[in-house]
Enzyme design. Structure first.
Site, PDB file in Angstrom:
ATOM      1  N   HIS A 160     -21.480   3.810  -0.959  1.00  0.00           N
ATOM      2  CA  HIS A 160     -21.346   4.376  -2.307  1.00  0.00           C
ATOM      3  C   HIS A 160     -22.561   4.099  -3.187  1.00  0.00           C
ATOM      4  O   HIS A 160     -22.531   4.332  -4.392  1.00  0.00           O
ATOM      5  CB  HIS A 160     -20.090   3.830  -2.988  1.00  0.00           C
ATOM      6  CG  HIS A 160     -18.830   4.249  -2.293  1.00  0.00           C
ATOM      7  ND1 HIS A 160     -17.609   3.692  -2.557  1.00  0.00           N
ATOM      8  CD2 HIS A 160     -18.620   5.180  -1.335  1.00  0.00           C
ATOM      9  CE1 HIS A 160     -16.690   4.262  -1.785  1.00  0.00           C
ATOM     10  NE2 HIS A 160     -17.285   5.160  -1.031  1.00  0.00           N
ATOM     11  N   GLN A 168     -18.650  -2.603   0.292  1.00  0.00           N
ATOM     12  CA  GLN A 168     -18.606  -1.346  -0.471  1.00  0.00           C
ATOM     13  C   GLN A 168     -18.093  -1.512  -1.906  1.00  0.00           C
ATOM     14  O   GLN A 168     -18.620  -0.914  -2.826  1.00  0.00           O
ATOM     15  CB  GLN A 168     -17.724  -0.355   0.292  1.00  0.00           C
ATOM     16  CG  GLN A 168     -17.604   1.012  -0.335  1.00  0.00           C
ATOM     17  CD  GLN A 168     -16.770   1.945   0.530  1.00  0.00           C
ATOM     18  OE1 GLN A 168     -17.260   2.479   1.515  1.00  0.00           O
ATOM     19  NE2 GLN A 168     -15.513   2.137   0.179  1.00  0.00           N
ATOM     20  N   ASP A 247     -13.271  -4.325  -1.090  1.00  0.00           N
ATOM     21  CA  ASP A 247     -13.088  -3.361   0.000  1.00  0.00           C
ATOM     22  C   ASP A 247     -14.363  -3.425   0.816  1.00  0.00           C
ATOM     23  O   ASP A 247     -15.429  -2.987   0.373  1.00  0.00           O
ATOM     24  CB  ASP A 247     -12.857  -1.934  -0.540  1.00  0.00           C
ATOM     25  CG  ASP A 247     -12.737  -0.923   0.609  1.00  0.00           C
ATOM     26  OD1 ASP A 247     -12.758  -1.348   1.780  1.00  0.00           O
ATOM     27  OD2 ASP A 247     -12.625   0.293   0.331  1.00  0.00           O
ATOM     28  N   LYS A 341      -4.009   7.565   0.304  1.00  0.00           N
ATOM     29  CA  LYS A 341      -4.921   8.603  -0.164  1.00  0.00           C
ATOM     30  C   LYS A 341      -4.361   9.941   0.306  1.00  0.00           C
ATOM     31  O   LYS A 341      -4.400  10.230   1.521  1.00  0.00           O
ATOM     32  CB  LYS A 341      -6.303   8.402   0.463  1.00  0.00           C
ATOM     33  CG  LYS A 341      -7.049   7.155  -0.009  1.00  0.00           C
ATOM     34  CD  LYS A 341      -8.280   6.935   0.867  1.00  0.00           C
ATOM     35  CE  LYS A 341      -9.264   5.961   0.251  1.00  0.00           C
ATOM     36  NZ  LYS A 341     -10.335   5.588   1.215  1.00  0.00           N
ATOM     37  N   ARG A 370     -10.735   8.900  -4.103  1.00  0.00           N
ATOM     38  CA  ARG A 370     -11.813   8.901  -3.119  1.00  0.00           C
ATOM     39  C   ARG A 370     -13.131   8.716  -3.868  1.00  0.00           C
ATOM     40  O   ARG A 370     -13.191   8.876  -5.082  1.00  0.00           O
ATOM     41  CB  ARG A 370     -11.874  10.233  -2.334  1.00  0.00           C
ATOM     42  CG  ARG A 370     -10.649  10.612  -1.550  1.00  0.00           C
ATOM     43  CD  ARG A 370     -10.152   9.571  -0.586  1.00  0.00           C
ATOM     44  NE  ARG A 370     -11.088   9.063   0.387  1.00  0.00           N
ATOM     45  CZ  ARG A 370     -11.031   9.280   1.704  1.00  0.00           C
ATOM     46  NH1 ARG A 370     -10.063  10.037   2.197  1.00  0.00           N
ATOM     47  NH2 ARG A 370     -11.904   8.746   2.534  1.00  0.00           N
ATOM     48  N   SER A 371     -14.191   8.435  -3.122  1.00  0.00           N
ATOM     49  CA  SER A 371     -15.478   8.253  -3.815  1.00  0.00           C
ATOM     50  C   SER A 371     -15.969   9.573  -4.420  1.00  0.00           C
ATOM     51  O   SER A 371     -16.641   9.575  -5.442  1.00  0.00           O
ATOM     52  CB  SER A 371     -16.510   7.645  -2.873  1.00  0.00           C
ATOM     53  OG  SER A 371     -16.542   8.333  -1.653  1.00  0.00           O
ATOM     54  N   LYS A 392      -6.010   2.197  -7.283  1.00  0.00           N
ATOM     55  CA  LYS A 392      -7.439   1.898  -7.175  1.00  0.00           C
ATOM     56  C   LYS A 392      -8.160   3.178  -7.543  1.00  0.00           C
ATOM     57  O   LYS A 392      -8.043   4.184  -6.840  1.00  0.00           O
ATOM     58  CB  LYS A 392      -7.714   1.501  -5.721  1.00  0.00           C
ATOM     59  CG  LYS A 392      -9.150   1.238  -5.400  1.00  0.00           C
ATOM     60  CD  LYS A 392      -9.304   0.737  -3.974  1.00  0.00           C
ATOM     61  CE  LYS A 392     -10.061   1.743  -3.149  1.00  0.00           C
ATOM     62  NZ  LYS A 392     -10.852   1.168  -2.069  1.00  0.00           N
TER      63      LYS A 392
HETATM   64  P1  PGA Z   1     -14.162   6.760   0.340  1.00  0.00           P
HETATM   65  O1  PGA Z   1     -14.101   5.289  -0.230  1.00  0.00           O
HETATM   66  O2  PGA Z   1     -13.432   7.646  -0.577  1.00  0.00           O
HETATM   67  O3  PGA Z   1     -15.645   7.018   0.374  1.00  0.00           O
HETATM   68  O4  PGA Z   1     -13.538   6.721   1.706  1.00  0.00           O
HETATM   69  C1  PGA Z   1     -12.970   4.729  -0.798  1.00  0.00           C
HETATM   70  C2  PGA Z   1     -12.426   3.634   0.059  1.00  0.00           C
HETATM   71  O5  PGA Z   1     -12.981   3.336   1.135  1.00  0.00           O
HETATM   72  O6  PGA Z   1     -11.415   3.068  -0.286  1.00  0.00           O
HETATM   73 ZN    ZN Z   2     -11.442   1.653   1.544  1.00  0.00          ZN
END
Ligand code: PGA
Ligand code: ZN
Length: 417
Positions: A160, A168, A247, A341, A370-371, A392
């Site tokens: 990210h 991350q 995370d 998610k 999500r990112s 989150k």
């Molecule tokens: P991502 O990151 O949306 O890039 O997968 C969020 C996470 O890993 O929780």
């Molecule tokens: Zn994650």
């Protein structure tokens, strides 16, 4: 409340990548619109995100997915929008693949959520109230709505950011002694204190994909020291007013049996990584760790969950919101919490099934962004509706992230004025 039309267009997410915006229109004139998010550190078993792979937008266009979403009207025409279970079942059957790769999980999810919103509008209910009714009906649980505790990602590393920090996400979690609004306010104090500290040390205060700061700080411990100092600077107490979570997104750090942390020049075998994470948890009193290991390194997951019984060990890439994988996690005691998610699985009904399985087995739930996000705040309503207790959704900055926090402030004001 019968479905009369589906429209879908290509719009942009917070990283400037194309995504879907889909609207379902009912015969009573009510509408529901949904935007789909997109991840960067994705699990290999996530439902398939259909991209055009053509020249436009470097291959990331979603015109085919948007055409697929519109074409779903052929099967959904005249179906009741409040029959979410039948709609989702039909969407799964029409696609027919195990990972929704034919129509695209992005197309399917956009229609699934747009139907939910259209039905809530038609019934003149708040989205969270309607989702709560739907969840109780589908799960047979007596779920009371509740405000979630936010997990705010205030320092971004890994995929990210382009800094030298391997982990991350570094998150803060306000104490449950505070209301949502006061917990959020305290979190903003810490975020601001961190900005001040970094700035006064001559470090960059530009932000990563989820709104957290992302200067080069090298090691994980350096970042944790800065966050703990920021909690103090904000006049708060670590582990009383504010807690710390990570995370690791460790699937991104794993290759051929080795975990590589470039920022601190470390190469570790699986058992060494277990020890590394355990030491971090103990030294910095970390209360929650997500994806500490690769999605296939189940043995390491079991070891840590066994050793650190009082720590929340959260499965993201390892479970990808899918109930079969969570089931395996429950029987093998690989984690004690799951990230939810919606786009990892593709329909609201499947999301509900996974949440129900978690709740019935004492697995904690965290609804997650999500990112790559948009202004859509659906997950805020979802977190309240299913009594998830945790959400989150990034730093308290950038409107793709604050949209969710602001929506939760509005919901709290309605539920607990
Ligand atoms: P991502 O990151 O949306 O890039 O997968 C969020 C996470 O890993 O929780
Ligand atoms: Zn994650």
């Amino acid at each position: 409340m019968k479905i009369k039309n589906i429209d879908s267009i290509e719009v942009l997410d917070s990283r400037g990548r194309p995504t879907l915006c889909t609207t379902v229109v009912l015969d009573d004139g009510c509408k529901g619109t949904a935007f789909v998010p997109s991840g960067a550190s994705t699990g290999s078993l996530e439902a398939h995100e259909l991209r055009d792979n053509e020249e436009r937008y470097g291959g990331l266009g979603v015109q085919n997915a948007s055409e697929n979403a519109k074409k779903l009207l052929e099967d959904l025409d005249n179906k009741r929008a409040d029959d979410q279970a039948s709609i989702d079942k039909l969407l799964i059957e029409i696609d027919g693949t195990s990972n929704k790769s034919k129509i695209g999980a992005n197309a399917i999810l956009s229609v699934s959520i747009a139907c939910t919103r259209a039905a809530a509008n038609s019934l003149n209910l708040n989205l969270y109230e309607y989702l709560n009714i739907l969840y109780k009906k589908q799960s047979n649980l007596h779920t009371e709505m509740s405000m979630p505790r936010p997990m705010l990602n205030i320092f971004n590393g890994g995929s990210h950011s382009n800094n030298d920090v391997d982990i991350q996400e570094f998150m803060i979690i306000p104490s449950s002694d505070y209301s949502f609004r006061d917990g959020l306010m305290n979190s903003v104090s810490v975020y601001t204190a961190l900005k001040r500290r970094l700035s006064s040390n001559g470090l960059s205060v530009s932000v990563g994909d989820e709104g957290g700061f992302s200067p080069n700080l090298g090691s994980t411990e350096n970042v944790l020291e800065e966050i703990i100092a920021s909690i103090k600077d904000a006049g708060l107490k670590h582990n009383k007013d504010m807690f710390i979570a990570l995370d690791c997104a460790a699937t991104e750090l794993f290759d051929s049996g080795i975990y590589t942390l470039t920022g601190e020049n470390k190469k570790m075998q699986s058992d060494e990584m277990v020890e590394y994470i355990q030491k971090l948890i103990e030294k910095y009193e970390i209360t929650s760790v997500e994806d500490p290991f690769d999605e296939k390194d189940w043995k390491a997951w079991q070891s840590l969950t066994e050793i650190c019984k009082d720590t929340q060990i959260v499965g993201d890439d390892i479970f990808v919101t899918q109930k079969d994988l969570l089931n395996k996690g429950i029987t093998t005691n690989a984690a004690n919490a799951i990230l939810i998610k919606p786009n990892q699985v593709g329909t609201i009904t499947e999301c509900f099934e996974t949440i129900k399985l978690a709740q019935e087995n004492n697995i904690k739930t965290i609804i997650s962004h999500r990112s790559g996000e948009t202004e859509d705040s659906f997950i805020a309503d979802l977190s309240v509706a299913v009594d998830a207790k945790q959400i989150k959704t990034g730093a308290p900055a950038r409107s793709d992230r604050t949209a969710k926090y602001n929506r939760l402030l509005m919901i709290e004001n309605e539920l607990y004025p």
